[in-house]
Design a protein around this motif. Structure first.
Motif, mmCIF file in Angstrom:
data_model
loop_
_atom_site.group_PDB
_atom_site.id
_atom_site.type_symbol
_atom_site.label_atom_id
_atom_site.label_comp_id
_atom_site.label_asym_id
_atom_site.label_seq_id
_atom_site.Cartn_x
_atom_site.Cartn_y
_atom_site.Cartn_z
ATOM 1 N N VAL A 1 42.784 -114.131 19.250
ATOM 2 C CA VAL A 1 43.298 -113.085 18.347
ATOM 3 C C VAL A 1 42.180 -112.102 18.008
ATOM 4 N N ASP A 2 40.994 -112.625 17.717
ATOM 5 C CA ASP A 2 39.845 -111.757 17.431
ATOM 6 C C ASP A 2 39.562 -110.820 18.602
ATOM 7 N N ILE A 3 39.647 -111.329 19.810
ATOM 8 C CA ILE A 3 39.389 -110.520 21.002
ATOM 9 C C ILE A 3 40.467 -109.443 21.163
ATOM 10 N N MET A 4 41.713 -109.780 20.880
ATOM 11 C CA MET A 4 42.780 -108.781 20.961
ATOM 12 C C MET A 4 42.557 -107.674 19.927
ATOM 13 N N LYS A 5 42.133 -108.054 18.731
ATOM 14 C CA LYS A 5 41.829 -107.053 17.697
ATOM 15 C C LYS A 5 40.628 -106.209 18.120
ATOM 16 N N MET B 1 37.629 -98.501 29.552
ATOM 17 C CA MET B 1 38.775 -99.413 29.665
ATOM 18 C C MET B 1 38.466 -100.630 30.549
ATOM 19 N N ALA B 2 37.614 -100.465 31.542
ATOM 20 C CA ALA B 2 37.253 -101.597 32.410
ATOM 21 C C ALA B 2 36.546 -102.687 31.606
ATOM 22 N N ILE B 3 35.699 -102.293 30.666
ATOM 23 C CA ILE B 3 34.992 -103.260 29.820
ATOM 24 C C ILE B 3 35.984 -103.960 28.893
ATOM 25 N N ILE B 4 36.886 -103.175 28.315
ATOM 26 C CA ILE B 4 37.903 -103.759 27.421
ATOM 27 C C ILE B 4 38.732 -104.783 28.188
ATOM 28 N N THR B 5 39.156 -104.428 29.378
ATOM 29 C CA THR B 5 39.964 -105.336 30.206
ATOM 30 C C THR B 5 39.204 -106.622 30.501
ATOM 31 N N ILE C 1 36.681 -108.076 28.796
ATOM 32 C CA ILE C 1 36.481 -108.958 27.640
ATOM 33 C C ILE C 1 37.799 -109.573 27.179
ATOM 34 N N VAL C 2 38.887 -108.851 27.341
ATOM 35 C CA VAL C 2 40.196 -109.426 26.995
ATOM 36 C C VAL C 2 40.534 -110.564 27.959
ATOM 37 N N LYS C 3 40.293 -110.350 29.244
ATOM 38 C CA LYS C 3 40.586 -111.403 30.228
ATOM 39 C C LYS C 3 39.747 -112.652 29.972
ATOM 40 N N SER C 4 38.445 -112.467 29.810
ATOM 41 C CA SER C 4 37.586 -113.642 29.631
ATOM 42 C C SER C 4 37.791 -114.279 28.259
ATOM 43 N N GLY C 5 37.921 -113.467 27.230
ATOM 44 C CA GLY C 5 38.043 -113.993 25.865
ATOM 45 C C GLY C 5 39.330 -114.741 25.594
ATOM 46 N N THR C 6 40.413 -114.333 26.244
ATOM 47 C CA THR C 6 41.686 -115.034 26.054
ATOM 48 C C THR C 6 41.861 -116.175 27.058
ATOM 49 N N SER C 7 41.141 -116.103 28.166
ATOM 50 C CA SER C 7 41.208 -117.166 29.166
ATOM 51 C C SER C 7 40.607 -118.471 28.654
ATOM 52 N N ILE C 8 39.703 -118.373 27.688
ATOM 53 C CA ILE C 8 39.098 -119.583 27.108
ATOM 54 C C ILE C 8 40.202 -120.503 26.599
ATOM 55 N N GLY C 9 41.040 -119.983 25.735
ATOM 56 C CA GLY C 9 42.134 -120.768 25.154
ATOM 57 C C GLY C 9 43.196 -121.143 26.175
ATOM 58 N N GLU D 1 34.282 -118.879 31.069
ATOM 59 C CA GLU D 1 34.908 -117.703 30.468
ATOM 60 C C GLU D 1 34.245 -117.352 29.134
ATOM 61 N N ALA D 2 33.871 -118.365 28.378
ATOM 62 C CA ALA D 2 33.176 -118.129 27.108
ATOM 63 C C ALA D 2 31.808 -117.508 27.360
ATOM 64 N N SER D 3 31.118 -117.976 28.384
ATOM 65 C CA SER D 3 29.823 -117.412 28.731
ATOM 66 C C SER D 3 29.968 -115.947 29.152
ATOM 67 N N GLU D 4 30.987 -115.656 29.931
ATOM 68 C CA GLU D 4 31.239 -114.265 30.327
ATOM 69 C C GLU D 4 31.557 -113.408 29.100
ATOM 70 N N THR D 5 32.349 -113.948 28.196
ATOM 71 C CA THR D 5 32.684 -113.210 26.981
ATOM 72 C C THR D 5 31.435 -112.924 26.165
ATOM 73 N N ARG D 6 30.564 -113.904 26.084
ATOM 74 C CA ARG D 6 29.288 -113.728 25.393
ATOM 75 C C ARG D 6 28.516 -112.558 26.010
ATOM 76 N N PHE D 7 28.506 -112.466 27.323
ATOM 77 C CA PHE D 7 27.845 -111.351 28.015
ATOM 78 C C PHE D 7 28.444 -110.010 27.587
ATOM 79 N N TRP D 8 29.782 -109.908 27.618
ATOM 80 C CA TRP D 8 30.426 -108.644 27.262
ATOM 81 C C TRP D 8 30.167 -108.278 25.809
#
Length: 119
Positions: free
Chosen positions: A15-19, A31-35, A37-45, A70-77
């Motif tokens: 939810v935090d990532i979607m916000k 938009m590529a960056i947003i896409t 982080i949304v993919k990696s951040g929601t893929s965790i769950g 996916e969490a590690s990738e999200t951390r990068f973004w």
């Protein structure tokens, strides 16, 4: 039966990532960056939920390792967004702390499962 912390934290983080994505759109972030982080951040769950129906301990560990990646990738973004000025120090550290908590929980579960199962 108590709440499953990995499920609850991964849902909250998703939810935090979607916000965050809505916030970044307003900041005219690429938009590529947003896409990404949304993919990696929601893929965790999503992968944690998949692990609930794992066919074996090996499959369970595999799903949780994907969540870790996916969490590690999200951390990068998150670091890229912070360093490029799209998110401030407070927002960055709040999200980073949640991401790091998920990584620690996943690591502990993977380690425990490996120790308690016979491969």
């Amino acid at each position: 039966m108590g709440k499953d912390i990995k499920l609850e934290l991964s849902e909250d983080f998703g939810v935090d990532i979607m916000k965050l994505s809505s916030y970044l759109e307003g900041k005219k972030c690429n938009m590529a960056i947003i896409t990404q982080i949304v993919k990696s951040g929601t893929s965790i769950g999503a992968n944690i939920y998949e692990s609930l129906y794992a066919e074996s301990d090996t499959d369970f560990i595999h799903k949780l390792k994907i969540s870790q990646k996916e969490a590690s990738e999200t951390r990068f973004w998150l670091k890229i967004l912070y360093r490029s000025g799209y998110i401030d120090n407070n927002y960055y550290h709040t999200l980073l702390e949640k991401c790091e908590s998920l990584i620690k929980i996943l690591s502990a579960i993977i380690k425990s499962t490996k120790q308690n199962s016979i491969f």
